[in-house]
Design an enzyme around this catalytic site. Structure first.
Site, PDB file in Angstrom:
ATOM      1  N   ASP A  67       0.815  -1.221   0.000  1.00 62.89           N
ATOM      2  CA  ASP A  67       0.000   0.000   0.000  1.00 62.89           C
ATOM      3  C   ASP A  67       0.848   1.271   0.000  1.00 62.89           C
ATOM      4  O   ASP A  67       2.049   1.224   0.227  1.00 62.89           O
ATOM      5  CB  ASP A  67      -0.962   0.004   1.210  1.00 62.89           C
ATOM      6  CG  ASP A  67      -0.298  -0.487   2.492  1.00 62.89           C
ATOM      7  OD1 ASP A  67       0.925  -0.335   2.622  1.00 62.89           O
ATOM      8  OD2 ASP A  67      -1.012  -1.028   3.354  1.00 62.89           O
ATOM      9  N   ASN A 136      -6.980  -3.458  14.540  1.00 63.95           N
ATOM     10  CA  ASN A 136      -8.386  -3.673  14.153  1.00 63.95           C
ATOM     11  C   ASN A 136      -8.554  -4.852  13.189  1.00 63.95           C
ATOM     12  O   ASN A 136      -9.628  -5.040  12.626  1.00 63.95           O
ATOM     13  CB  ASN A 136      -8.967  -2.390  13.531  1.00 63.95           C
ATOM     14  CG  ASN A 136      -8.270  -1.998  12.227  1.00 63.95           C
ATOM     15  OD1 ASN A 136      -7.368  -2.690  11.768  1.00 63.95           O
ATOM     16  ND2 ASN A 136      -8.696  -0.896  11.630  1.00 63.95           N
ATOM     17  N   HIS A 138      -6.892  -5.299  10.320  1.00 59.82           N
ATOM     18  CA  HIS A 138      -6.659  -5.050   8.886  1.00 59.82           C
ATOM     19  C   HIS A 138      -5.390  -5.743   8.398  1.00 59.82           C
ATOM     20  O   HIS A 138      -4.459  -5.990   9.164  1.00 59.82           O
ATOM     21  CB  HIS A 138      -6.666  -3.550   8.554  1.00 59.82           C
ATOM     22  CG  HIS A 138      -5.477  -2.758   8.997  1.00 59.82           C
ATOM     23  ND1 HIS A 138      -5.516  -1.390   9.154  1.00 59.82           N
ATOM     24  CD2 HIS A 138      -4.214  -3.106   9.323  1.00 59.82           C
ATOM     25  CE1 HIS A 138      -4.323  -0.950   9.530  1.00 59.82           C
ATOM     26  NE2 HIS A 138      -3.520  -1.969   9.646  1.00 59.82           N
ATOM     27  N   GLU A 143      -9.432  -2.333   5.719  1.00 61.67           N
ATOM     28  CA  GLU A 143     -10.008  -2.062   7.036  1.00 61.67           C
ATOM     29  C   GLU A 143     -11.242  -2.952   7.260  1.00 61.67           C
ATOM     30  O   GLU A 143     -11.781  -3.524   6.306  1.00 61.67           O
ATOM     31  CB  GLU A 143     -10.424  -0.584   7.104  1.00 61.67           C
ATOM     32  CG  GLU A 143      -9.274   0.409   6.875  1.00 61.67           C
ATOM     33  CD  GLU A 143      -8.335   0.563   8.067  1.00 61.67           C
ATOM     34  OE1 GLU A 143      -8.080  -0.420   8.786  1.00 61.67           O
ATOM     35  OE2 GLU A 143      -7.871   1.701   8.281  1.00 61.67           O
TER      36      GLU A 143
END
Ligand code: PGA
Length: 260
Positions: A67, A136, A138, A143
């Site tokens: 990313d 979280n 990801h 996400e």
């Protein structure tokens, strides 16, 4: 999933470095999927050390990072382009022309995302995908609620991810809101995956990934569908797993099983 639990962070990093080194030595033309974040920094250091001390060569490899932030040019000090230069590329013999990251500063990030997916395909797909995991759940910047069928595209970052990454920027406001990330399906298409998690802050996400239901609420749980996913943990990151005794039986001390 192959769950390897090592006594501490240093042992986990060395174990992960062994797996990368074995892949690259076995196939010097490997296509590597690379990741960023704090967890990966000691891994890149360990690989650079093996390059210096043991002659581990990345000269034939091709790399694709997961990313990049939208709006940051490759020379922006907080871009993942710069992270990769500083943490890894400049310390090893990888050919800069064969390293790839999404173009966060592209005039048309949507087209840039599609082009990135095509480039990965043209390279023959990813042999070994390195992954961290967010608190979280990801992977990449996929996400919670990201489509498990997603390919490279634009994602909006959650507030919790922006807060976790704020330390690299001047302020929360300056922390990017959007990124181009390879998708969950892009990650699942890799031939092997190696996810590394260290520290107690990751324990809940790790347990959800390995033992929770397959759910877009924890995108990392999609790795349950991957036939060759290895998860390298230190004891702190493994601390919320329920089936630790089983993982230890199969891979005592995080080492290979009798059938590996
Ligand atoms: P971290 O990030 O290694 O900085 O915790 C991991 C991730 O968000 O994927």
């Amino acid at each position: 999933m192959k769950v390897l639990i090592l006594p501490d962070e240093q042992a986990a990093i060395q174990r992960a470095a062994d797996i990368v080194a074995r892949t690259v030595s076995g196939n010097p033309g490997s296509v590597l999927g690379l990741a960023t974040g704090g967890t990966m920094l000691p891994l890149y250091e360990a690989l650079a050390q093996r390059h210096r001390d043991d002659g581990l060569s990345f000269a034939g490899t091709t790399s694709f990072n997961l990313d990049e932030y939208i709006g940051l040019a490759p020379d922006h000090p907080c871009s993942y382009h710069q992270y990769m230069q500083k943490a890894f590329f400049r310390h090893v013999d990888i050919d800069p022309a064969r390293t790839h990251l999404p173009k966060g500063d592209a005039a048309d990030p949507r087209a840039a995302s599609e082009d990135y997916e095509t480039l990965i395909e043209q390279a023959g797909g990813i042999d070994l995908q390195l992954l961290g995991i967010g608190r979280n759940g990801h992977i990449g910047f996929n996400e919670p609620t990201a489509s498990l069928g997603s390919r490279t595209r634009i994602k909006t970052l959650t507030t919790s991810t922006r807060r976790a990454n704020q330390k690299y920027f001047e302020s929360f406001e300056e922390t990017p809101r959007y990124a181009i990330t390879t998708g969950v399906a892009t990650i699942l298409a890799s031939r092997k995956c190696l996810l590394i998690a260290t520290g107690a802050a990751k324990a809940r996400a790790v347990a959800d990934m390995i033992e929770g239901p397959l759910s877009a609420a924890c995108p990392a749980s999609a790795l349950q569908l991957h036939a060759r996913a290895t998860i390298v943990l230190d004891k702190a990151a493994a601390s919320e797993l329920a089936l630790t005794e089983y993982y230890e039986t199969v891979h005592p001390g995080g080492q290979d099983s009798v059938f590996d």
